[in-house]
Design an enzyme around this catalytic site. Structure first.
Site, PDB file in Angstrom:
ATOM      1  CD  GLU A 103      -2.612   1.132   2.673  1.00  0.00           C
ATOM      2  OE1 GLU A 103      -3.426   2.052   2.895  1.00  0.00           O
ATOM      3  OE2 GLU A 103      -2.456   0.158   3.453  1.00  0.00           O
ATOM      4  CG  ASP A 148      12.549  -2.106  13.701  1.00  0.00           C
ATOM      5  OD1 ASP A 148      13.023  -1.450  14.658  1.00  0.00           O
ATOM      6  OD2 ASP A 148      12.908  -1.955  12.522  1.00  0.00           O
TER       7      ASP A 148
END
Length: 585
Positions: A103, A148
C-alpha cells in the site's frame, strides 16, 4: 556486489513483469531506500493502480539467513489484513530482483512529522496512539511480534491514518509462552529484556509504544544519548525523565508502558482503556497542515484535565456566536515564535554545505541521491506583490491563500475555502470561517478574496471557488513571516522555517527546510528534486544547485540581519520601490 552497483541495476529498470500473473508494472517515482531494499512507485499498467514497490536485488540475498529473513517478512505480512497495517498486495520475482507490492502511504511516516514538529499536541498523540494500538492488538492476536515499532515504521496515508509497516524483524510465536532470543530492534526503542538476552515476547512491542508516546509528547526519545553505549545503559537502568509539563494521565501511561519487568506491562487492549485515551479529546481526523504546524481544535469538548493545559493541547478554542452578523468571540493564541525562526540553524547548514564546494566534486548519481521523504509540506506556488497599497498575496502549494498586509498582520484562507486564520501584529492567532468572522476584519477578508480571485484569474488555468465547503477541522497553516525582493529573485520566509527563493530570469525555485536539513530544487522544466544537505556536502551537486545554495546563504544572512535589527517588528517586509500595479509570479 557493491550497493552502488545494485542501485545502478535498479535504476536501469523501466518495467517489472510478474510472469505468474501476466502482469506488467511501470516503475515510477523513487520513494526511498533502507537496508537491502529500494522503494519505487510500481504502476499496474492495466488498472493504473499505484503501489509502493519494495525492490530487493537478489545479489543481496546470497546468504541463507538473508533469504530466510525475506521469506519470513513476506510470509508474515501477507497473512495480515487490518486498516492500520500497510496493505500487502503481492510479490513476485524475476532473474535479478524480488518485488513486494505494498500500500502506498503518500504522507511518509511519523518520523518526518517528528522532525518537523518535535512534540505534538495531546489530541494528536491520542489520535495516532489509538490507531497504533489497534494495529498491534491485531498483530498480537495473530501471534505476531513486530519487534521494530518506531516512528519510521509508522506510515501515514493521505488522511493521516497510521499504517504499521516494515515486518523485516517480525516473528511468529509458534508455541504459547515461547521466548525469542534474537538481539534485534532500533536502539532508542529496544526493550531491556532484549538487551539482557533473557528472552522476549509481545511485551517488547508495548515497550516500543511507550517510547513512541514519550517521543510524540516530549519531542525526543526517552533514553536518547550521544552514544549507543550510554543509551543502552539508561535502558537497562530504566533511567529517563518525564518533563513537568506532561499531564498526569500521560505521565502515568508512560510509566506503565516503560516498566522494566515485561510481565507488568499492559497489553494493547489494556492501553486502549487507559484514562489518557478514554478521558481525553481525540479528533476524528487531522488536517495535512498538522504535518508541519500544530493544529487548532475548534469547539472541542475537552474534559477538565485537558482544560488545565489549553495551549499545549488544543492551541486555541474558538466559539462562534451570532453567525449572521459575523460576530465571533475568539480566544487568541500566540503563533509559533521560535527565537530566530530557525534562521541561525539554516545559516549554519548552508555554510557547512557550500563550504565543501559541492559543485567541484564528481558525484556518481544513480538517481537515488534524492530524499523524497524530506520534501516540504508547504511552499509558495504563486504570489502577487501589491505592497504599494495593501501587501503581498500568495498561494501555498495546497491552494490555500494568504496575505501579509503592510501593517504586519496576516490573513489566511485554507484550501477548504472555508477556514480563516488571522494573525495580528503581536502574532496572536484567531480562527474563523469565511462566512463568520469579526466585523473588524471585513476589509481584510474582502482584500483576501480579491487576491485569491486575482491569482485564480491571472495565474491559474482553472477557475476559482467551487462554492462554500465545510470547514476542515484543525487547519492551522504556516504563514509568511517576511519577504523581500532583489534584482534577481524574491525571498520568502515562512513561519515553519522554510526559506524559498524564486529566481526571476529562469523561473527556477529553491526551497530549504532547516528542520529536515534538506533543499528542494524546482528546475526550468518544473521538475522537483529534494536532497539532504548532508548528502550534497558528501557527494556534491550540480553547479546550478551550488550557485543557488550560495545565493541562499547570502539571503539567509540578510534575513538574520533584518531580524536582529527589528526585534519589535519581525514581520515588516522589506520591499523595493512600490509598483503601480500588482506584480505577479
Amino acid at each position: 556486489m557493491s550497493s552502488k552497483l545494485n542501485a545502478a541495476t535498479i535504476l536501469d529498470l523501466k518495467w517489472a513483469f510478474d510472469e505468474s500473473k501476466n502482469k506488467k508494472y511501470k516503475k515510477g517515482k523513487f520513494l526511498g531506500k533502507g537496508g537491502f531494499a529500494h522503494c519505487y512507485e510500481l504502476i499496474d499498467v492495466d488498472t493504473n493502480t499505484i503501489y509502493a514497490g519494495k525492490i530487493v536485488p537478489k545479489t543481496m540475498l546470497t546468504k541463507p539467513h538473508q533469504r530466510e529473513k525475506m521469506t519470513m517478512e513476506i510470509e508474515i505480512h501477507r497473512t495480515l489484513s487490518h486498516s492500520n497495517i500497510v496493505g500487502f498486495h503481492g510479490f513476485f520475482e524475476d532473474q535479478n530482483h524480488v518485488y513486494i507490492l505494498l500500500e502506498l502511504c503518500r504522507r511518509r511516516s511519523l518520523m518526518e512529522l517528528h522532525k518537523r514538529r518535535k512534540a505534538v499536541t495531546e489530541p494528536e498523540a491520542r489520535f495516532y496512539l489509538k490507531q497504533i494500538l489497534l494495529a498491534v492488538k491485531h498483530l498480537h492476536e495473530q501471534k505476531v511480534i513486530h519487534r521494530d515499532l518506531k516512528l519510521g515504521n509508522l506510515f501515514l496515508n493521505d488522511d493521516l491514518e497510521v499504517k504499521v509497516g516494515d515486518f523485516g524483524l517480525a516473528t511468529k510465536v509458534e508455541i504459547e509462552g515461547e521466548r525469542k532470543r534474537t538481539l534485534c530492534g532500533t536502539p532508542n526503542y529496544i526493550a531491556p529484556e532484549v538487551l539482557g538476552k533473557k528472552g522476549h515476547s509481545y511485551e517488547v512491542d508495548i515497550w516500543s509504544i511507550g517510547c513512541i508516546v514519550y517521543t510524540l509528547l516530549v519531542g525526543k526519545p526517552p533514553f536518547e544519548t550521544e552514544s549507543l553505549k550510554d543509551t543502552y545503559q539508561r535502558i537497562k537502568r530504566n533511567e529517563y525523565h518525564i518533563p513537568s509539563h506532561i499531564n498526569p494521565e500521560a505521565r502515568s501511561l508512560i510509566k506503565r508502558l516503560l516498566r522494566s519487568d515485561p510481565s507488568s506491562r499492559p497489553t494493547a487492549g489494556d492501553i486502549l482503556r487507559d484514562p489518557f485515551l478514554t478521558a481525553g479529546f481525540i479528533p476524528a481526523k487531522l488536517p495535512p497542515s498538522s504535518l508541519t504546524t500544530a493544529p487548532h481544535f475548534k469547539n472541542a469538548h475537552l474534559p477538565p484535565s485537558s482544560a488545565r493545559h489549553p495551549l499545549a493541547q488544543v492551541n486555541s478554542l474558538v466559539t462562534e456566536t451570532n453567525v449572521a452578523a459575523r460576530k465571533v468571540a475568539a480566544t487568541p493564541v500566540l503563533a509559533d515564535d521560535p527565537a530566530d525562526w530557525h534562521l541561525h540553524s539554516l545559516l549554519t547548514q548552508l555554510i557547512n554545505c557550500v563550504g565543501t564546494n559541492p559543485s567541484e566534486k564528481n558525484p556518481t548519481d544513480y538517481g537515488e541521491s534524492e530524499d523524497p521523504a524530506s520534501m516540504p509540506i508547504f511552499w509558495v506556488s504563486k504570489w502577487v506583490d501589491y505592497s504599494d497599497k495593501y501587501g503581498l498575496g500568495y498561494q501555498l502549494c495546497d491552494t490555500s491563500v494568504g496575505v501579509l498586509f503592510n501593517d504586519s498582520t496576516r490573513l489566511l484562507l485554507g484550501s477548504d475555502e472555508a477556514s480563516v486564520q488571522y494573525i495580528n501584529k503581536d502574532l496572536a492567532e484567531e480562527f474563523y470561517t469565511i462566512s463568520a468572522y469579526s466585523e473588524s476584519l471585513y476589509k481584510k477578508v474582502t482584500l483576501l478574496k480579491y487576491f485569491r480571485s486575482y491569482m485564480s484569474e491571472h495565474l491559474l488555468k482553472a477557475g476559482g471557488s467551487a462554492g462554500e465547503r465545510p470547514v476542515e477541522e484543525g487547519v492551522r497553516l504556516p504563514h509568511l513571516r517576511t519577504w523581500f525582493r532583489t534584482r534577481s529573485a524574491i525571498v520568502l520566509h515562512l513561519s515553519n522555517g522554510i526559506m524559498q527563493i524564486n529566481f526571476f530570469q529562469d523561473h527556477t525555485k529553491i526551497i530549504i527546510c532547516p528542520l529536515m536539513s534538506a533543499v528542494s530544487y524546482i528546475d526550468e522544466s518544473k521538475n522537483f528534486h529534494t536532497y539532504k544537505l548532508s548528502m550534497i556536502e558528501k557527494y556534491g551537486c550540480s553547479k546550478d544547485i551550488c550557485n543557488r545554495l550560495k545565493y541562499a546563504k547570502t539571503m539567509c544572512e540578510r534575513l538574520i540581519t533584518k531580524l536582529d535589527s527589528t526585534p519589535c517588528d519581525k514581520a515588516t517586509p522589506s520591499v523595493r520601490t512600490p509598483s503601480l500595479a500588482p506584480v505577479v509570479s
